[in-house]
Design an enzyme around this catalytic site. Structure first.
Site, PDB file in Angstrom:
ATOM      1  N   ASN A 186      14.432  37.348 -22.279  1.00 50.26           N
ATOM      2  CA  ASN A 186      14.649  37.433 -20.779  1.00 50.26           C
ATOM      3  C   ASN A 186      13.509  38.195 -20.243  1.00 50.26           C
ATOM      4  OD1 ASN A 186      15.108  40.320 -20.850  1.00 50.26           O
ATOM      5  ND2 ASN A 186      16.818  39.602 -22.051  1.00 50.26           N
TER       6      ASN A 186
ATOM      7  N   ASP B 272      22.938  38.322 -25.308  1.00 48.06           N
ATOM      8  CA  ASP B 272      24.259  37.953 -25.769  1.00 48.06           C
ATOM      9  C   ASP B 272      24.359  37.193 -26.721  1.00 48.06           C
ATOM     10  OD1 ASP B 272      25.055  39.666 -23.449  1.00 48.06           O
ATOM     11  OD2 ASP B 272      25.719  37.884 -22.025  1.00 48.06           O
TER      12      ASP B 272
ATOM     13  N   PHE C 104      24.477  49.078 -17.154  1.00 45.93           N
ATOM     14  CA  PHE C 104      23.607  48.060 -15.920  1.00 45.93           C
ATOM     15  C   PHE C 104      24.524  46.527 -16.201  1.00 45.93           C
ATOM     16  CE2 PHE C 104      20.339  50.602 -14.533  1.00 45.93           C
ATOM     17  CZ  PHE C 104      20.457  51.780 -15.300  1.00 45.93           C
TER      18      PHE C 104
ATOM     19  N   LYS D 297      32.925  44.372 -15.206  1.00 49.82           N
ATOM     20  CA  LYS D 297      32.168  44.718 -16.456  1.00 49.82           C
ATOM     21  C   LYS D 297      32.308  46.202 -16.705  1.00 49.82           C
ATOM     22  CE  LYS D 297      27.514  44.737 -18.441  1.00 49.82           C
ATOM     23  NZ  LYS D 297      26.197  44.443 -18.676  1.00 49.82           N
TER      24      LYS D 297
ATOM     25  N   LYS E  80      34.054  47.559 -20.231  1.00 50.48           N
ATOM     26  CA  LYS E  80      33.326  48.102 -21.307  1.00 50.48           C
ATOM     27  C   LYS E  80      33.406  49.706 -21.164  1.00 50.48           C
ATOM     28  CE  LYS E  80      31.000  44.220 -21.716  1.00 50.48           C
ATOM     29  NZ  LYS E  80      29.895  43.757 -22.264  1.00 50.48           N
TER      30      LYS E  80
END
Ligand SMILES: Cc1cc2nc3c(=O)[nH]c(=O)nc-3n(C[C@H](O)[C@H](O)[C@H](O)COP(=O)(O)O)c2cc1C
Length: 413
Positions: free
Chosen positions: A208, A277, A321, A335, A339
């Site tokens: 990425n 991922d 993040f 998220k 998490k």
């Protein structure tokens, strides 16, 4: 300017003394280098001369530029004598007062504080002679920067590997009386940064656009505020900050392993890396060939590092993040909850003026108490705002304790 005399002795780890020297210079310390003759078998004196911008003291019978006797003039100039790496031989000579070269003579002549960072094969390190010499030095007030464990250059597994340059530098700064005293002093911060790279075959990969800048800014500012920092970084083209312990990794699996290995002492973790991922289910051993028609790439999930940390965080503060391109806040809130992160930094990476390759970033900090919108600013400034928020949140009593206190009936007088 404080002055450190850096002694370098004959072992493989001698090249790491270059990193120690540079790091001390970045902290405005003047460094003079003294080498043993055997150290020059590993790194040339010219390297240290160029880096330190001072002549290396190697031959004790050569006078200094002003006709001075260098083992005395340098011994007087030093506030700290740091030997990194220190061989078994050097420790023995220091312990027994043998003065047969520039470094050992200087040791006897100096009133400076002395710090040594031993490095050697595990059997050498465990030898009673070496143990006894270390005990003698310790009792004399010499600070020992303990070696680490792991695979040694000689192929053996065990204790004896030179301590990390960041730890050696921090021991020297301590000895200079310049210990970090910022608001993160005493914290150990683990930061991940950069992209991960998932190989498809020897020449292709999935990755990425992360550059590592945000994570590096977090590491740098945490260091400046007094934390001990471990930085686990994917492949990037920018220099990691000095004075932090850098672990380079490539894939998400490597990053997960490195985080698992290093997270133990961390009181705060900041997962700024853009971790893939998915990875290709198989890595082809040779370059994949073109075939007629459409191709299908089978992907498999990579370890979820943030979720793993969130599950077992105990008292550790976890920062996640979220780089989003749409429904930024909604996705980021979900998220944070999924998490179990204490703080989530949400940014919109579809904006042209911020995000991945930019020096700037705008973000929303989402925690249990508030959502704080931060305008476009440098990644360093944003990193400081993140640490400010972490400290503010940690200063509050835990929500459960507050709830209990509120529910408790008033005491009868
Ligand atoms: C390849 C190589 C690696 C060595 N690594 C080490 C080491 O890590 N630690 C150590 O104490 N001695 C090591 N030695 C042995 C020292 O170089 C040797 O004891 C030498 O006399 C040390 O001299 P000095 O202390 O004056 O630099 C190594 C020797 C060789 C040939």
């Amino acid at each position: 300017m404080p002055t450190v005399v850096l002694g370098v002795t004959g072992c493989i780890g001698a090249y790491k003394a270059c990193e120690v020297l540079r790091d001390l210079q970045r902290r405005d310390v003047d460094v003079h280098v003294v080498m043993t003759k055997h150290a020059t078998e590993f790194v040339s004196a010219m390297t240290f001369e160029a880096l330190s911008r001072h002549p290396v003291f190697l031959d004790q019978f050569a006078l200094g530029a002003e006709g001075d006797i260098r083992h005395i003039s340098l011994a007087d100039a030093a506030q700290v004598l740091l030997v990194a790496p220190a061989t078994a031989n050097l420790l023995g000579k220091f312990a027994r007062g043998i003065a047969d070269d520039a470094l050992t003579t200087l040791y006897l002549a100096t009133k400076a504080k002395v710090v040594v960072a031993p490095a050697m094969n595990v059997n050498m390190f465990d030898h009673p002679a070496v143990r006894e010499n270390l005990d003698i030095l310790r009792a004399r007030g010499v600070r020992i920067v303990e070696p680490g464990s792991g695979y040694l250059a000689c192929g053996w597994l065990g204790r004896g590997r030179l301590a990390e340059p960041a730890d050696i530098v921090s021991a020297a700064m301590d000895a200079l009386g310049l210990t970090a005293s910022g608001d993160l002093a005493g914290e150990t911060v683990l930061v991940t940064a950069g992209p991960t790279v998932e190989d498809l075959d020897p020449v292709r990969f999935l990755s990425n656009r992360s550059t590592g800048r945000m994570g590096f800014a977090l590491a740098e500012t945490a260091r400046d505020r007094g934390a001990r920092v471990v930085l686990v970084a994917g492949p990037t083209s920018i220099e990691p900050p000095a004075g932090v312990d850098v672990v380079q990794v490539r894939s998400a699996e490597e990053m997960a392993r490195a985080v698992g290995d290093r997270v133990g002492p961390a009181t705060i973790v900041a997962m700024a890396a853009a971790v893939s991922d998915y990875r290709p289910a198989e890595r082809a051993p040779s370059k994949l060939k073109k075939t007629p028609g459409e191709g299908t790439l089978v992907l498999t999930r990579t370890p979820d590092i943030l979720a793993t940390l969130g599950k077992s965080k105990g008292r550790r503060f976890v920062i996640g993040f979220a780089a989003e391109t749409d429904r930024v806040l909604e996705n980021a809130r979900a998220k944070r909850a999924a998490k179990n992160a204490d703080l989530l930094v949400a940014n919109d990476v579809s904006r042209a003026d911020s995000g991945f390759a930019s020096e700037h970033n705008a973000a929303v900090l989402i925690d249990a108490e508030a959502e704080t919108e931060l305008p476009l600013m440098s990644k360093r400034a944003l990193a400081d705002r993140i640490w400010d928020r972490v400290l503010a949140l940690r200063a509050r009593p835990a929500p459960k304790a507050l709830a209990k206190r509120a529910a408790r009936p008033a005491r009868r007088k």
